[in-house]
Design a protein around this motif. Structure first.
Motif, PDB file in Angstrom:
ATOM      1  N   HIS A  79     -65.722 128.044  14.968  1.00 16.70           N
ATOM      2  CA  HIS A  79     -65.067 129.151  14.495  1.00 16.70           C
ATOM      3  C   HIS A  79     -63.789 129.588  15.185  1.00 16.70           C
ATOM      4  CE1 HIS A  79     -68.457 129.958  11.941  1.00 16.70           C
ATOM      5  NE2 HIS A  79     -69.370 130.075  12.809  1.00 16.70           N
ATOM      6  N   GLU A 119     -56.504 129.469  12.775  1.00 17.64           N
ATOM      7  CA  GLU A 119     -56.503 130.248  11.682  1.00 17.64           C
ATOM      8  C   GLU A 119     -57.551 131.466  11.530  1.00 17.64           C
ATOM      9  OE1 GLU A 119     -54.613 126.611  11.288  1.00 17.64           O
ATOM     10  OE2 GLU A 119     -56.662 126.808  11.997  1.00 17.64           O
ATOM     11  N   ASN A 120     -58.656 131.247  11.969  1.00 23.10           N
ATOM     12  CA  ASN A 120     -59.397 132.321  12.076  1.00 23.10           C
ATOM     13  C   ASN A 120     -59.082 133.464  13.037  1.00 23.10           C
ATOM     14  OD1 ASN A 120     -61.458 131.403  10.504  1.00 23.10           O
ATOM     15  ND2 ASN A 120     -62.727 130.556  12.178  1.00 23.10           N
ATOM     16  N   GLU A 171     -56.444 135.593  11.116  1.00 25.46           N
ATOM     17  CA  GLU A 171     -57.582 136.547  10.170  1.00 25.46           C
ATOM     18  C   GLU A 171     -57.765 137.692  10.909  1.00 25.46           C
ATOM     19  OE1 GLU A 171     -59.754 138.099   6.628  1.00 25.46           O
ATOM     20  OE2 GLU A 171     -57.678 136.779   6.961  1.00 25.46           O
ATOM     21  N   TRP A 172     -58.719 137.342  12.080  1.00 22.86           N
ATOM     22  CA  TRP A 172     -59.148 138.440  12.983  1.00 22.86           C
ATOM     23  C   TRP A 172     -58.072 139.395  13.425  1.00 22.86           C
ATOM     24  CZ3 TRP A 172     -61.566 134.465  16.801  1.00 22.86           C
ATOM     25  CH2 TRP A 172     -62.809 133.425  15.999  1.00 22.86           C
TER      26      TRP A 172
END
Length: 433
Positions: free
Chosen positions: A294, A298-299, A302-303
């Motif tokens: 995770h 990219e993640n 987003e976070w």
């Protein structure tokens, strides 16, 4: 909209509370807590970042996550801590000594595709200046030094680039003098406030250049943890074993940025003006191998872009990690930087004006230290690139208690640029005691 889960205990009542909490965040905006106000908060020195600065920050973050994934790929369950910013900057200096296909390898591994060498260098200079100035209450220093074999002639363009873009100190070095190792070590100690000592062990006789970066960070939490609240509490290791650690406790509710799913929780613990923060990634099981997939750029984007404002009484362990990587060469080669680690006539063609035999990087040494306590965080790191010559020679208004009582990934980041200065994983708070 993403639900946000905070796991604090492992019982049915907690699951019920988490469900209620996620519903509140799903439906309402956060009500800011007033019980624990920021201590000594100051205004940040913000400015608009250039296109190249933004591109470099993304390059740094992608390099950081890629290197983290590479370092944890061996499945080691020990603590880890390093500075991707330091490694990135030391390799960027070394990049300037190359052209052609070797330069392209550096650019690809450092995630600088689409940028010319001049654009990348200028972005390094500008982004570093921004990071040093953005929060006047955070102590941050980033320094570069280059030592080359006495009698060799460094090319003027390389020397100029090192001085102008990296503010590097450049000096000759007698590689045959055993005491010369102290020159580099003392410089590193000075730049890291004496946290990184005796980093370089020996200077081999075939060494022709050392490119060194040192970084130091010291920041107070926006919300300090009262020392009298620290208690011995349980911390569950990844294998299920429970140990007692010094658990800090805010004691009062404070506002945090968070993002979560049923598989993990991301939390930002701010320093000073909140421009710098410690990002935390944690899951219920404490098995970090389940978190690694995770942890991507990219993640992370987003976070950072879509967090929830939450009120929490945060509890987290005090810890200290002193970590050394004797040679990053295998990891960097696995990431695609291959040619510079083998003697080749195309390596470092822009480094020296005098004739040399084939050159290569023999070692990339990295050492980092972090100490987290009630007041804040102190961290330092240094990277040594050794070049040698072939020997031819919304939450409920009732605050939730969120306890970091199991292994987690953490990193120190700057909000406006997104740059990651330090990162690691805490498997066991007692490991480096």
């Amino acid at each position: 909209m993403k639900p946000f889960f905070l796991k604090t205990n492992r019982n049915a009542k907690t699951v019920e509370n988490l469900f209620v909490l996620s519903v509140f965040i799903f439906c309402f905006s956060c009500i800011s807590g007033e019980e624990n106000s920021p201590s000594g908060k100051v205004e940040a020195n913000l400015r608009e970042l250039s296109l190249d600065e933004n591109r470099l920050s993304e390059s740094n973050t992608r390099f950081a996550t890629n290197l983290f994934q590479q370092l944890v790929s061996n499945g080691d369950s020990k603590n880890l801590f390093f500075s991707p910013y330091s490694i990135h900057q030391a390799l960027a200096m070394a990049m300037n000594g190359n052209d052609g296909e070797v330069l392209e390898e550096f650019i690809q591994v450092l995630q600088m595709e689409g940028m010319s060498l001049e654009e990348a260098n200028q972005a390094v200079k500008d982004l570093t200046s921004f990071l040093l100035e953005v929060d006047p209450k955070v102590q941050l220093s980033i320094a570069n030094g280059i030592w080359y074999k006495e009698g060799y002639e460094v090319r003027i363009p390389f020397k100029d680039a090192a001085k102008h873009y990296f503010s590097a100190e450049i000096a000759p070095l007698d590689v045959y003098d055993p005491n010369s190792v102290d020159i580099i070590n003392h410089w590193i100690e000075k730049q890291t406030d004496n946290l990184i000592k005796d980093m370089l062990d020996i200077i081999p006789e075939d060494a022709v250049m050392y490119l060194v970066n040192a970084i130091y960070f010291k920041g107070d939490w926006t919300y300090n943890f009262p020392k009298e609240n620290t208690r011995k509490e349980k911390f569950t290791l990844g294998n299920g074993q429970e140990i007692l650690v010094d658990m800090m406790n805010l004691g009062e509710s404070a506002g945090f940025k968070a993002y979560g799913t049923s598989e993990y929780t991301y939390l930002e613990i701010p320093y000073s003006s909140e421009q710098y923060s410690m990002g935390i990634l944690i899951n219920e099981s404490g098995n970090l191998s389940e978190l690694y997939p995770h942890f991507t750029l990219e993640n992370l984007t987003e976070w950072r872009s879509n967090p929830r404002d939450v009120n929490l009484i945060l509890k987290m362990p005090k810890f200290k990690i002193d970590y050394r990587i004797d040679n990053l060469s295998n990891d960097l080669q696995a990431m695609g930087l291959v040619r510079p680690f083998s003697f080749h006539k195309d390596n470092f063609t822009q480094l020296f004006s005098n004739p040399t035999d084939d050159l290569k990087i023999s070692r990339v040494i990295h050492q980092a230290l972090i100490e987290v306590d009630e007041k804040g965080t102190e961290a330092a790191a240094a990277t040594i690139v050794e070049v040698v010559e072939t020997v031819s020679l919304p939450p409920d208004s009732t605050p939730t208690i969120f306890t970091l009582d199991r292994p987690f990934i953490f990193f120190i980041q700057e909000k406006h640029s997104g740059a990651i200065l330090f990162m690691g994983k805490l498997e066991n708070p007692l490991e480096d005691d």
